[in-house]
Design a protein around this motif. Structure first.
Motif, short mmCIF file in Angstrom:
data_model
loop_
_atom_site.label_atom_id
_atom_site.label_comp_id
_atom_site.label_asym_id
_atom_site.label_seq_id
_atom_site.Cartn_x
_atom_site.Cartn_y
_atom_site.Cartn_z
N GLY A 42 47.32 39.83 54.16
CA GLY A 42 46.15 39.14 53.63
C GLY A 42 46.57 38.31 52.42
N SER A 43 46.00 37.12 52.32
CA SER A 43 46.35 36.29 51.17
C SER A 43 45.10 35.72 50.51
CB SER A 43 47.27 35.13 51.59
OG SER A 43 46.56 34.17 52.33
N HIS A 44 45.24 35.49 49.24
CA HIS A 44 44.25 34.75 48.46
C HIS A 44 45.00 33.68 47.69
CE1 HIS A 44 40.56 37.02 49.11
NE2 HIS A 44 41.28 38.13 49.10
N PHE A 45 44.25 32.71 47.22
CA PHE A 45 44.89 31.61 46.48
C PHE A 45 44.57 31.75 45.00
CE2 PHE A 45 44.87 26.78 45.64
CZ PHE A 45 46.21 26.81 45.23
N PHE A 46 45.63 31.99 44.23
CA PHE A 46 45.53 32.06 42.77
C PHE A 46 46.31 30.85 42.24
CE2 PHE A 46 45.63 36.34 44.59
CZ PHE A 46 44.48 36.90 44.08
N PRO A 47 45.62 29.73 42.03
CA PRO A 47 46.32 28.45 41.76
C PRO A 47 47.23 28.46 40.54
CG PRO A 47 43.91 28.18 41.68
CD PRO A 47 44.18 29.59 42.02
N ASN A 48 46.99 29.33 39.58
CA ASN A 48 47.82 29.33 38.37
C ASN A 48 48.95 30.36 38.42
OD1 ASN A 48 46.21 27.30 37.23
ND2 ASN A 48 44.70 28.83 36.59
N GLN A 49 49.13 31.00 39.59
CA GLN A 49 50.19 32.01 39.73
C GLN A 49 51.25 31.50 40.71
OE1 GLN A 49 50.02 34.92 37.91
NE2 GLN A 49 48.12 34.13 37.01
N LYS A 50 52.41 32.15 40.71
CA LYS A 50 53.51 31.74 41.57
C LYS A 50 53.14 31.94 43.05
CE LYS A 50 58.42 32.40 42.29
NZ LYS A 50 58.97 33.29 43.26
N LEU A 51 53.27 30.87 43.83
CA LEU A 51 52.98 30.98 45.26
C LEU A 51 53.99 31.90 45.92
CD1 LEU A 51 52.06 27.27 46.11
CD2 LEU A 51 50.51 29.23 45.96
N GLY A 52 53.51 32.71 46.88
CA GLY A 52 54.38 33.64 47.59
C GLY A 52 54.50 34.99 46.90
N SER A 53 54.00 35.10 45.67
CA SER A 53 54.08 36.38 44.95
C SER A 53 52.93 37.29 45.38
CB SER A 53 54.03 36.14 43.44
OG SER A 53 52.78 35.56 43.07
N LEU A 54 53.05 38.57 45.04
CA LEU A 54 52.02 39.55 45.38
C LEU A 54 51.13 39.77 44.16
CD1 LEU A 54 51.63 41.01 48.07
CD2 LEU A 54 52.71 43.01 47.05
N ILE A 55 49.83 39.57 44.34
CA ILE A 55 48.89 39.72 43.24
C ILE A 55 47.74 40.61 43.70
CG2 ILE A 55 47.30 38.52 41.68
CD1 ILE A 55 49.16 36.04 41.99
N ASN A 56 47.58 41.73 43.04
CA ASN A 56 46.51 42.69 43.40
C ASN A 56 46.54 43.07 44.88
OD1 ASN A 56 45.55 42.46 40.73
ND2 ASN A 56 44.26 40.72 41.28
N GLY A 57 47.75 43.20 45.44
CA GLY A 57 47.90 43.60 46.83
C GLY A 57 47.77 42.47 47.83
N PHE A 58 47.55 41.25 47.35
CA PHE A 58 47.43 40.09 48.24
C PHE A 58 48.54 39.10 47.92
CE2 PHE A 58 43.11 41.72 47.81
CZ PHE A 58 42.79 41.89 49.14
N ARG A 59 49.05 38.47 48.98
CA ARG A 59 50.04 37.43 48.78
C ARG A 59 49.32 36.17 48.29
NH1 ARG A 59 55.57 36.33 51.71
NH2 ARG A 59 55.60 34.07 51.62
N ASN A 60 49.94 35.50 47.33
CA ASN A 60 49.36 34.28 46.78
C ASN A 60 49.78 33.11 47.65
OD1 ASN A 60 48.11 32.42 45.15
ND2 ASN A 60 49.75 32.37 43.63
N GLU A 61 48.82 32.54 48.38
CA GLU A 61 49.13 31.45 49.30
C GLU A 61 48.07 30.36 49.22
OE1 GLU A 61 51.76 30.85 51.15
OE2 GLU A 61 52.76 32.77 50.85
#
Ligand code: ZN
Length: 141
Positions: free
Chosen positions: A88-107
């Protein structure tokens, strides 16, 4: 029907796979007709997705699945629990893409960091209307 709900009907839920009751606390059934036995409930579009997956990819548990912007309920929780290769992924625009944030991949669904052909199935529910360049999203999928 009780006075408590706008709609209350019995039926089979393809997510929790129970004969159950669906209740709507509001008159916007698309977003409020909840399954009472799913984990955290489920809404109609999620149950429709479960039907489609079961019909078109009955072996979805063995597939590689990417879900963009999963909800914390129903089909997303089932996919996460029952499909070993689910991401599962969510988009966190100010974080590194491809990293794991709160259990979700940043995409960013318009510019995914996964290698091409990583997934068998890509799921987006209520995502298209948030995309600036739908053509890029479709191309990535
Ligand atoms: Zn259910």
């Amino acid at each position: 029907m009780s006075e408590k709900y706008h709609l209350e009907i019995n039926g089979f839920c393809p997510i929790c796979e129970n004969e159950t009751k669906f209740i709507a606390k509001g008159n916007w059934f698309r977003g409020t007709l909840l399954c009472t036995t799913c984990d955290n409930g489920s809404v109609p579009r999620e149950r429709a997705l479960a039907l489609v997956l079961n019909r078109l990819a009955p072996n979805w548990r063995q597939k590689k699945i990417h879900e963009s912007s999963p909800a914390e309920r129903g089909i997303s929780l089932k996919l996460k629990k029952e499909c070993e290769n689910y991401i599962g992924s969510h988009f966190f625009p100010n974080q590194k893409l491809g990293s794991l944030i709160n259990g979700f991949r940043n995409e960013n669904i318009e510019a995914l960091t996964f290698k091409n052909d990583t997934f068998d199935i890509v799921i987006t529910l209520d995502v298209f209307e948030h995309i600036f360049e739908p053509r890029l999203m479709i191309q990535e999928i």
